[in-house]
Design an enzyme around this catalytic site. Structure first.
Site, PDB file in Angstrom:
ATOM      1  N   ASP A 126      -0.830   8.876   4.132  1.00 28.76           N
ATOM      2  CA  ASP A 126      -0.628   8.225   2.766  1.00 28.76           C
ATOM      3  C   ASP A 126      -2.061   8.118   1.809  1.00 28.76           C
ATOM      4  O   ASP A 126      -3.199   8.177   2.384  1.00 28.76           O
ATOM      5  CB  ASP A 126      -0.321   6.666   2.933  1.00 28.76           C
ATOM      6  CG  ASP A 126       0.186   6.048   1.614  1.00 28.76           C
ATOM      7  OD1 ASP A 126      -0.725   5.892   0.850  1.00 28.76           O
ATOM      8  OD2 ASP A 126       1.225   5.394   1.786  1.00 28.76           O
ATOM      9  N   ILE A 127      -1.938   8.418   0.777  1.00 27.82           N
ATOM     10  CA  ILE A 127      -3.018   8.647  -0.151  1.00 27.82           C
ATOM     11  C   ILE A 127      -3.588   7.325  -0.488  1.00 27.82           C
ATOM     12  O   ILE A 127      -4.781   7.645  -0.924  1.00 27.82           O
ATOM     13  CB  ILE A 127      -2.620   9.309  -1.601  1.00 27.82           C
ATOM     14  CG1 ILE A 127      -1.703   8.838  -2.328  1.00 27.82           C
ATOM     15  CG2 ILE A 127      -2.216  10.729  -1.268  1.00 27.82           C
ATOM     16  CD1 ILE A 127      -1.438   9.126  -3.809  1.00 27.82           C
ATOM     17  N   HIS A 165      11.353   6.489   2.933  1.00 30.88           N
ATOM     18  CA  HIS A 165      10.083   6.804   3.480  1.00 30.88           C
ATOM     19  C   HIS A 165       9.584   5.732   4.298  1.00 30.88           C
ATOM     20  O   HIS A 165       9.497   4.490   3.762  1.00 30.88           O
ATOM     21  CB  HIS A 165       8.777   7.427   2.824  1.00 30.88           C
ATOM     22  CG  HIS A 165       8.389   6.405   1.511  1.00 30.88           C
ATOM     23  ND1 HIS A 165       9.188   6.492   0.417  1.00 30.88           N
ATOM     24  CD2 HIS A 165       7.320   5.928   1.244  1.00 30.88           C
ATOM     25  CE1 HIS A 165       8.501   5.333  -0.558  1.00 30.88           C
ATOM     26  NE2 HIS A 165       7.665   4.992   0.103  1.00 30.88           N
ATOM     27  N   LEU A 166       9.067   5.795   5.511  1.00 28.33           N
ATOM     28  CA  LEU A 166       8.727   4.777   6.629  1.00 28.33           C
ATOM     29  C   LEU A 166       7.250   4.851   6.571  1.00 28.33           C
ATOM     30  O   LEU A 166       6.543   5.982   6.637  1.00 28.33           O
ATOM     31  CB  LEU A 166       9.167   5.167   7.954  1.00 28.33           C
ATOM     32  CG  LEU A 166       8.766   4.125   9.004  1.00 28.33           C
ATOM     33  CD1 LEU A 166       9.264   2.859   8.624  1.00 28.33           C
ATOM     34  CD2 LEU A 166       9.096   4.855  10.314  1.00 28.33           C
ATOM     35  N   HIS A 167       6.586   3.606   6.255  1.00 30.23           N
ATOM     36  CA  HIS A 167       5.220   3.325   6.226  1.00 30.23           C
ATOM     37  C   HIS A 167       4.806   3.029   7.673  1.00 30.23           C
ATOM     38  O   HIS A 167       5.737   2.367   8.422  1.00 30.23           O
ATOM     39  CB  HIS A 167       4.592   2.166   5.465  1.00 30.23           C
ATOM     40  CG  HIS A 167       4.820   2.588   3.729  1.00 30.23           C
ATOM     41  ND1 HIS A 167       3.506   2.876   3.475  1.00 30.23           N
ATOM     42  CD2 HIS A 167       5.731   2.475   3.066  1.00 30.23           C
ATOM     43  CE1 HIS A 167       4.149   3.099   1.885  1.00 30.23           C
ATOM     44  NE2 HIS A 167       5.289   2.973   1.977  1.00 30.23           N
TER      45      HIS A 167
END
Length: 169
Positions: free
Chosen positions: A58-59, A127-129
């Protein structure tokens, strides 16, 4: 949410069946579709052993380990999922655990995996974190990725919700 560590993306070509002709959605404007097709040179893909998924950092990491697991095929957010998508969510969770272990994080009791609940999604591609260690989330990250909130749902809660909603109808 693309990676920003400067490493070059994998040289592999996108899967032949991931384009619109195969019925899989591809949205040229969707950054996660472009990442899945390796069209975003600034995003380093991490080894992901699950076919049909890509993994990357993740950015804006909310934890020392913060990865995203994303289907290559364009899919809407978690609110659009149905009971038949439960195996996909489980596959995404497994990929998330694998990427943590590949990055030397082994305490799978100290992780948080989940999805932002619409309308609190910055990108409308599923999207899965994957965050670890959950015990090291900062103040803001504890708010953003808080369980039982209006804006975040854990993967387990999503699966339970999908099972319940579909058996009730």
């Amino acid at each position: 949410m693309a990676g920003e560590d400067g490493a070059a993306p994998e040289a592999a070509q996108p899967p032949a069946d991931s384009g619109p002709a195969a019925g899989g959605g591809y949205d040229a404007k969707c950054v996660f579709c472009r990442i899945g097709r390796r069209e975003e040179p600034g995003t380093a893909l991490l080894p992901c052993e699950s076919e049909g998924l890509v993994c990357f950092r993740d950015i804006r990491p909310g934890a020392p380990h913060h990865y995203l697991v994303v289907p290559i095929e364009h899919m809407g957010n978690c609110k659009t999922l149905k009971k038949e998508h439960i195996p996909l969510v489980e596959k995404m969770m497994e990929a998330g655990k694998n990427i943590l272990q590949r990055n030397n994080f082994t305490d799978l009791n100290d992780i948080r995996m989940g999805f932002h609940w619409p309308p609190f999604c910055s990108i409308s591609h599923l999207h899965l974190h994957v965050l670890a260690p959950a015990s090291h989330l900062g103040f803001l990250s504890r708010m953003i990725y808080r369980t039982n909130s209006y804006w975040f749902i854990t993967a387990e809660q999503l699966i339970e919700r999908l099972q319940t909603e579909n058996t009730a109808s």
